[in-house]
Structures are given as C-alpha cells and as structure tokens.
Design a protein around this motif. Structure first.
Motif, PDB file in Angstrom:
ATOM      1  N   HIS A 143       0.810  -1.224   0.000  1.00 11.12           N
ATOM      2  CA  HIS A 143       0.000   0.000   0.000  1.00 11.12           C
ATOM      3  C   HIS A 143       0.844   1.275   0.000  1.00 11.12           C
ATOM      4  CE1 HIS A 143      -3.642  -2.324   0.437  1.00 11.12           C
ATOM      5  NE2 HIS A 143      -3.149  -2.940   1.496  1.00 11.12           N
ATOM      6  N   GLY A 144       2.149   1.132  -0.179  1.00 10.35           N
ATOM      7  CA  GLY A 144       2.983   2.306  -0.329  1.00 10.35           C
ATOM      8  C   GLY A 144       3.684   2.745   0.947  1.00 10.35           C
ATOM      9  N   THR A 145       4.408   3.852   0.822  1.00 10.23           N
ATOM     10  CA  THR A 145       5.185   4.432   1.916  1.00 10.23           C
ATOM     11  C   THR A 145       4.576   5.767   2.317  1.00 10.23           C
ATOM     12  OG1 THR A 145       7.228   3.397   1.131  1.00 10.23           O
ATOM     13  CG2 THR A 145       7.470   5.263   2.629  1.00 10.23           C
ATOM     14  N   PHE A 146       4.251   5.905   3.595  1.00  8.60           N
ATOM     15  CA  PHE A 146       3.623   7.126   4.113  1.00  8.60           C
ATOM     16  C   PHE A 146       4.615   7.856   5.020  1.00  8.60           C
ATOM     17  CE2 PHE A 146       0.268   4.298   2.916  1.00  8.60           C
ATOM     18  CZ  PHE A 146      -0.731   5.105   2.418  1.00  8.60           C
ATOM     19  N   PHE A 147       4.581   9.176   4.942  1.00  2.00           N
ATOM     20  CA  PHE A 147       5.570   9.995   5.648  1.00  2.00           C
ATOM     21  C   PHE A 147       4.911  11.155   6.371  1.00  2.00           C
ATOM     22  CE2 PHE A 147       8.037  13.947   5.491  1.00  2.00           C
ATOM     23  CZ  PHE A 147       9.157  13.602   6.243  1.00  2.00           C
ATOM     24  N   VAL A 148       5.428  11.443   7.578  1.00  2.00           N
ATOM     25  CA  VAL A 148       5.059  12.676   8.286  1.00  2.00           C
ATOM     26  C   VAL A 148       6.339  13.391   8.716  1.00  2.00           C
ATOM     27  CG1 VAL A 148       2.810  11.889   9.104  1.00  2.00           C
ATOM     28  CG2 VAL A 148       4.848  11.459  10.509  1.00  2.00           C
ATOM     29  N   THR A 149       6.244  14.684   8.856  1.00  3.42           N
ATOM     30  CA  THR A 149       7.416  15.486   9.209  1.00  3.42           C
ATOM     31  C   THR A 149       7.774  15.344  10.683  1.00  3.42           C
ATOM     32  OG1 THR A 149       5.985  17.397   9.600  1.00  3.42           O
ATOM     33  CG2 THR A 149       7.022  17.229   7.429  1.00  3.42           C
ATOM     34  N   GLY A 150       9.083  15.435  10.953  1.00  2.94           N
ATOM     35  CA  GLY A 150       9.579  15.545  12.311  1.00  2.94           C
ATOM     36  C   GLY A 150      10.147  16.930  12.530  1.00  2.94           C
ATOM     37  N   ASN A 151      10.584  17.200  13.747  1.00  2.00           N
ATOM     38  CA  ASN A 151      11.105  18.548  14.035  1.00  2.00           C
ATOM     39  C   ASN A 151      12.350  18.873  13.210  1.00  2.00           C
ATOM     40  OD1 ASN A 151      11.961  16.420  15.968  1.00  2.00           O
ATOM     41  ND2 ASN A 151      13.354  17.973  16.738  1.00  2.00           N
ATOM     42  N   HIS A 152      13.177  17.862  12.902  1.00  2.44           N
ATOM     43  CA  HIS A 152      14.410  18.151  12.162  1.00  2.44           C
ATOM     44  C   HIS A 152      14.148  18.504  10.699  1.00  2.44           C
ATOM     45  CE1 HIS A 152      17.811  17.221  14.973  1.00  2.44           C
ATOM     46  NE2 HIS A 152      16.770  16.841  15.678  1.00  2.44           N
ATOM     47  N   GLU A 153      13.052  18.073  10.149  1.00  2.00           N
ATOM     48  CA  GLU A 153      12.709  18.526   8.792  1.00  2.00           C
ATOM     49  C   GLU A 153      12.486  20.041   8.781  1.00  2.00           C
ATOM     50  OE1 GLU A 153      13.013  14.612   8.223  1.00  2.00           O
ATOM     51  OE2 GLU A 153      11.381  15.248   9.557  1.00  2.00           O
ATOM     52  N   TYR A 154      11.951  20.565   9.879  1.00  2.13           N
ATOM     53  CA  TYR A 154      11.701  22.010   9.936  1.00  2.13           C
ATOM     54  C   TYR A 154      12.991  22.795  10.139  1.00  2.13           C
ATOM     55  CZ  TYR A 154       6.823  20.988   9.694  1.00  2.13           C
ATOM     56  OH  TYR A 154       5.605  20.542   9.234  1.00  2.13           O
ATOM     57  N   TYR A 155      13.986  22.188  10.757  1.00  7.88           N
ATOM     58  CA  TYR A 155      15.273  22.867  10.886  1.00  7.88           C
ATOM     59  C   TYR A 155      15.986  22.951   9.535  1.00  7.88           C
ATOM     60  CZ  TYR A 155      14.575  21.417  15.779  1.00  7.88           C
ATOM     61  OH  TYR A 155      14.065  21.197  17.028  1.00  7.88           O
ATOM     62  N   ALA A 156      15.603  22.063   8.606  1.00  8.59           N
ATOM     63  CA  ALA A 156      16.348  21.939   7.349  1.00  8.59           C
ATOM     64  C   ALA A 156      15.553  22.383   6.127  1.00  8.59           C
ATOM     65  CB  ALA A 156      16.791  20.479   7.171  1.00  8.59           C
ATOM     66  N   GLY A 157      14.378  22.983   6.327  1.00 11.81           N
ATOM     67  CA  GLY A 157      13.547  23.413   5.202  1.00 11.81           C
ATOM     68  C   GLY A 157      12.475  22.395   4.875  1.00 11.81           C
TER      69      GLY A 157
ATOM     70  N   LEU B 127       0.056   8.523  12.164  1.00 12.45           N
ATOM     71  CA  LEU B 127       1.505   8.702  12.187  1.00 12.45           C
ATOM     72  C   LEU B 127       1.782  10.084  12.761  1.00 12.45           C
ATOM     73  CD1 LEU B 127       2.406   7.342   8.625  1.00 12.45           C
ATOM     74  CD2 LEU B 127       1.884   6.078  10.725  1.00 12.45           C
ATOM     75  N   ALA B 128       2.531  10.127  13.848  1.00 12.49           N
ATOM     76  CA  ALA B 128       2.833  11.400  14.530  1.00 12.49           C
ATOM     77  C   ALA B 128       4.239  11.306  15.083  1.00 12.49           C
ATOM     78  CB  ALA B 128       1.831  11.661  15.659  1.00 12.49           C
ATOM     79  N   HIS B 129       5.098  12.206  14.697  1.00 13.01           N
ATOM     80  CA  HIS B 129       6.509  12.102  15.062  1.00 13.01           C
ATOM     81  C   HIS B 129       6.723  12.017  16.565  1.00 13.01           C
ATOM     82  CE1 HIS B 129      10.801  12.490  14.918  1.00 13.01           C
ATOM     83  NE2 HIS B 129      10.775  13.601  15.634  1.00 13.01           N
ATOM     84  N   GLN B 130       6.064  12.874  17.339  1.00  9.38           N
ATOM     85  CA  GLN B 130       6.302  12.917  18.781  1.00  9.38           C
ATOM     86  C   GLN B 130       5.194  12.191  19.547  1.00  9.38           C
ATOM     87  OE1 GLN B 130       7.804  16.494  20.614  1.00  9.38           O
ATOM     88  NE2 GLN B 130       8.196  17.464  18.632  1.00  9.38           N
ATOM     89  N   PRO B 131       5.561  11.390  20.554  1.00  7.72           N
ATOM     90  CA  PRO B 131       4.551  10.692  21.351  1.00  7.72           C
ATOM     91  C   PRO B 131       3.543  11.611  22.014  1.00  7.72           C
ATOM     92  CG  PRO B 131       6.735   9.804  21.792  1.00  7.72           C
ATOM     93  CD  PRO B 131       6.937  11.032  20.946  1.00  7.72           C
ATOM     94  N   ARG B 132       3.933  12.853  22.299  1.00 12.25           N
ATOM     95  CA  ARG B 132       3.005  13.729  23.010  1.00 12.25           C
ATOM     96  C   ARG B 132       1.832  14.194  22.162  1.00 12.25           C
ATOM     97  NH1 ARG B 132       6.604  19.187  24.227  1.00 12.25           N
ATOM     98  NH2 ARG B 132       7.795  19.188  22.301  1.00 12.25           N
ATOM     99  N   SER B 133       1.739  13.738  20.917  1.00 14.51           N
ATOM    100  CA  SER B 133       0.515  13.933  20.139  1.00 14.51           C
ATOM    101  C   SER B 133      -0.587  12.994  20.601  1.00 14.51           C
ATOM    102  CB  SER B 133       0.782  13.694  18.646  1.00 14.51           C
ATOM    103  OG  SER B 133       1.636  14.672  18.108  1.00 14.51           O
ATOM    104  N   ALA B 134      -0.260  12.055  21.496  1.00  8.63           N
ATOM    105  CA  ALA B 134      -1.188  10.981  21.848  1.00  8.63           C
ATOM    106  C   ALA B 134      -2.479  11.474  22.491  1.00  8.63           C
ATOM    107  CB  ALA B 134      -0.493   9.980  22.765  1.00  8.63           C
ATOM    108  N   ALA B 135      -2.399  12.488  23.343  1.00 12.17           N
ATOM    109  CA  ALA B 135      -3.616  12.960  24.018  1.00 12.17           C
ATOM    110  C   ALA B 135      -4.642  13.449  23.002  1.00 12.17           C
ATOM    111  CB  ALA B 135      -3.271  14.068  25.010  1.00 12.17           C
ATOM    112  N   ALA B 136      -4.200  14.249  22.034  1.00 13.79           N
ATOM    113  CA  ALA B 136      -5.112  14.742  20.995  1.00 13.79           C
ATOM    114  C   ALA B 136      -5.540  13.605  20.067  1.00 13.79           C
ATOM    115  CB  ALA B 136      -4.437  15.857  20.196  1.00 13.79           C
ATOM    116  N   ALA B 137      -4.657  12.647  19.823  1.00 18.18           N
ATOM    117  CA  ALA B 137      -4.993  11.510  18.968  1.00 18.18           C
ATOM    118  C   ALA B 137      -6.071  10.652  19.606  1.00 18.18           C
ATOM    119  CB  ALA B 137      -3.746  10.678  18.689  1.00 18.18           C
ATOM    120  N   SER B 138      -5.952  10.440  20.918  1.00 19.97           N
ATOM    121  CA  SER B 138      -6.963   9.670  21.637  1.00 19.97           C
ATOM    122  C   SER B 138      -8.321  10.373  21.570  1.00 19.97           C
ATOM    123  CB  SER B 138      -6.540   9.482  23.094  1.00 19.97           C
ATOM    124  OG  SER B 138      -7.553   8.855  23.846  1.00 19.97           O
ATOM    125  N   ALA B 139      -8.318  11.689  21.794  1.00 21.56           N
ATOM    126  CA  ALA B 139      -9.571  12.453  21.742  1.00 21.56           C
ATOM    127  C   ALA B 139     -10.192  12.430  20.357  1.00 21.56           C
ATOM    128  CB  ALA B 139      -9.303  13.891  22.180  1.00 21.56           C
TER     129      ALA B 139
END
Length: 387
Positions: free
Chosen positions: A219-233, A301-313
C-alpha cells in the motif's frame, strides 16, 4: 542573535563540566604520572572539538565539514561517558568515605588513585561499544498490536515503521541502502516513516536520501514530518519525499482498501511545527476530519509521542511515533519523560495504542548505549473478546 547566545551559553556549560572532570580526576592520578599532562591536554582538546563539531554544518567545504562533525560528535559521546563515570565515581567515593568514617578508617589513597585512572579507560570502552551499536544495521523488532473489533481481513496486516534516521554528516547513502534492503525484505503491507529523516538541506543530502525512493510495500510508503525537517527546510523536503514516491500526510488521511476491508491511515505534522510555520500546526482532529465513522481501525503517524492525548480524543486506534531515540545513550534515557509521555515500546492511553520507536538511526554522537536502534515490524492481531 538568539542562536549565538544559546551557543555561547552551551559552550560555557561545556567548559565548566570539563573543569569539573579535570579537577576530580587529574589531581587523583598517581604522583609524577605522565598521564596528568596528557589528560589535561585531552580535556582542552575536547573543549575545542565539541563546539567545532556542532558548527561543522556551516562549513561548506567537503570532506572537511563531515570530518569535523565526525570528530566533534565522537568526542561529545566520549565526554558524556566521561562525565557520567566521573559523577558516579564521586558518589561511590562519598559512600566509601561515609562507611570509613563510621568505622574510624580513612579513605584509601590507592582506591582514589586507581578509580581516577579507571574512569577514562571505561569511558573509552563505552564509547567504542556505543559506536558499534549505533553503526550496525538496525535490527528488526517485531510487535503484535491487539486490536478490538479488528476486521478479519486486517488480522495480520503488517506495518514497517522507520524513523529518526537523521541522514547527515555521519549517516550517508550506504547506511540508508542497508535500511531499505532490510525493510523491503520484510514485505510489509504498509511502510510508515515517522519523521526526522534528515539533518540538512535538500541540496546537501538529496543524493544520500535517494535510496529511500526504493522502499516498497503493497500500500505504499507514508511519511510525516519531524522537528528536524523544519530545521532543514520542511517545504523543500516534503517536495523531495513526494518526488521519491512517499505519500506525505500533513494533518490529513487516506483510506486504504485491503482484501475487502478498509483502514484509515492519517498523519500529522510535527508537534511543534506550528512554531516554524503556522500553516503546518499539528492537528490530529483535522487529520480525522471527514473520515467515515464505520471504519474502525484508524492509524495515526505522529513524530512525537506527546501527540497521543489529541490523537486519543480524535478517536484513533493506533499511533506510531519516534523522536525519543529511547534516550540513545546514558544518562539521557532517564530524562525523556520530562518532555514525552512515552519513551519506547507499546503503551496504552485510554482506547489508543501508542508505539514509540527508539529510531532507526541516531542523532549527533554516533553512539547508542542501552537504547538499541530498530526497524519495527508491527502486526495487527485481533484482540480476544473480554470475558
């Protein structure tokens, strides 16, 4: 200006910590030992090389830039082990002093001297072990995730997660090619790349990242951004990953059809992306918006675990994250929980499963201790009915 001030503060702290190590170890070495001047010289060299390695990315000339980064990061890892071992030695000597005081004895001078000599030897050994652990091909970790009410066709559905590769000065094309070969050999139904793939700009690293275009799954490759992508453009990297064939999910979802069953696959931008670009603010609820309510399995797919509270909601079933590196090496393993709700492994938050990978590469020092890298092979399995 703010970055320069931070860098100066960081260097000041590094210098003070080197002074602490020197003050605790060098005087304790045997009298007349030729290693005293050598130890002092090495500490001075370390103070110079660590900031130089951190600033190496600003040097455009190659291979000088990568060589300085390699050297600086290795010294940084050695310094970390040296600092921890020095502190542990001081604690042990305090305990010994207390015990001897109760017994009316004095602290043995030979113990003080021998322990001071042992600290740098152990630091070298730990550094070498850490480099081996970091540079070897990431092993495959198999995780079964029990899902209540899982459609029969999704029982055994497989997801390979890779994350936190950190392609950059010490991780190059060859390292990436080994990851791709291992992932493709698993023949997964879906590949999830959960951010922090790169530590540099597209012009700098496109050639090293190119093997990722060979990732293959049903079904392909899925990608989400992490914080380091934002440091690099981030915008440039999003465009590059799309060119490589990734399905980039930015607060959005798609529906995957698998043998007659359906699953929602959603992704959010990095938890802190909004501070770099308000248009990229992470939003799990937005990622779920418009999704059919009758599709029960919902992957985020969420780079940081602390997205979990909003993901659960928002009603997700499983969240895949990285970011923590599992601490990567001692003692940072113990500090991750100050920022993140989960460090590594499979955890539960309300009705949401959260899997946090230790990462497939490493950041900074090419060292891993007590936090092995991983390529994660996750299988969905039907949870047994509750009695």
């Amino acid at each position: 200006m703010l970055r320069s001030a931070f860098f100066l503060r960081l260097i000041s702290i590094v210098i003070l910590l080197h002074v602490y190590i020197g003050a605790r170890l060098i005087p304790a070495l045997p009298v007349g030992s030729p290693f005293k001047w050598g130890a002092a010289a090495l500490l001075v060299l370390s103070v110079l090389l660590i900031p130089l390695g951190m600033a190496a990315r600003n040097i455009k000339q190659q291979p000088l830039s990568d060589l300085l980064a390699w050297t600086g990061y290795l010294v940084m890892g050695f310094f970390s082990s040296l600092l921890v071992l020095t502190a542990l030695r001081d604690i042990a000597l305090l305990v010994l002093l207390a015990v001897n005081s109760l017994r009316g004895n004095s602290a043995a001078a030979d113990v003080i001297s021998a322990s001071a000599a042992c600290v740098p030897v152990l630091a070298v050994a730990l550094t070498l072990l850490g480099v081996y652990n970091a540079r070897r091909n990431a092993p495959v970790k198999i995780i079964d995730v029990p899902i209540a009410g899982l459609a029969a066709a999704l029982n055994g559905f497989s997801i390979v997660q890779i994350t936190d590769i950190h392609i950059g000065p010490t991780i190059k094309r060859g390292y990436v090619e080994k990851i791709v070969a291992t992932v493709n050999g698993l023949k997964a139904d879906l590949i999830a790349v959960t951010g922090d793939v790169v530590d540099g700009t597209v012009p700098q690293l496109a050639a090293d990242a190119r093997p990722l275009g060979g990732l293959s799954a049903r079904h392909g490759t899925f990608f989400v951004t992490g914080n380091h992508e934002y440091y690099a453009g981030a915008d440039n990297w999003v465009a590059e990953f799309r060119r490589l064939g990734f399905k980039v999910l930015m607060n959005e979802h798609v529906i995957v059809n698998h043998d007659g069953a359906q699953a929602i696959v959603a992704g959010v931008t990095d938890y802190g992306a909004g501070s770099h670009d308000p248009a990229h603010a992470s939003d799990p609820a937005k990622a779920m918006r418009g999704a059919p309510e009758d599709i029960l399995f919902r992957l985020l797919l969420a780079h940081q675990p602390r997205s979990a509270a909003a993901a659960s909601a928002a009603g997700f079933t499983l969240q895949l994250s990285g970011h923590t590196h599992g601490g990567q090496f001692l003692p940072w393993n113990f500090f991750i929980r100050l920022q993140q709700p989960f460090v590594h492994g499979l955890d539960r938050l309300n009705d949401l499963w959260v899997y946090t990978s230790r990462g497939t590469g490493y950041w900074g020092p090419p060292i891993r201790l007590a936090a092995p890298s991983e390529i994660t092979f996750l299988r969905l399995v039907a949870a047994p009915p509750i009695a």
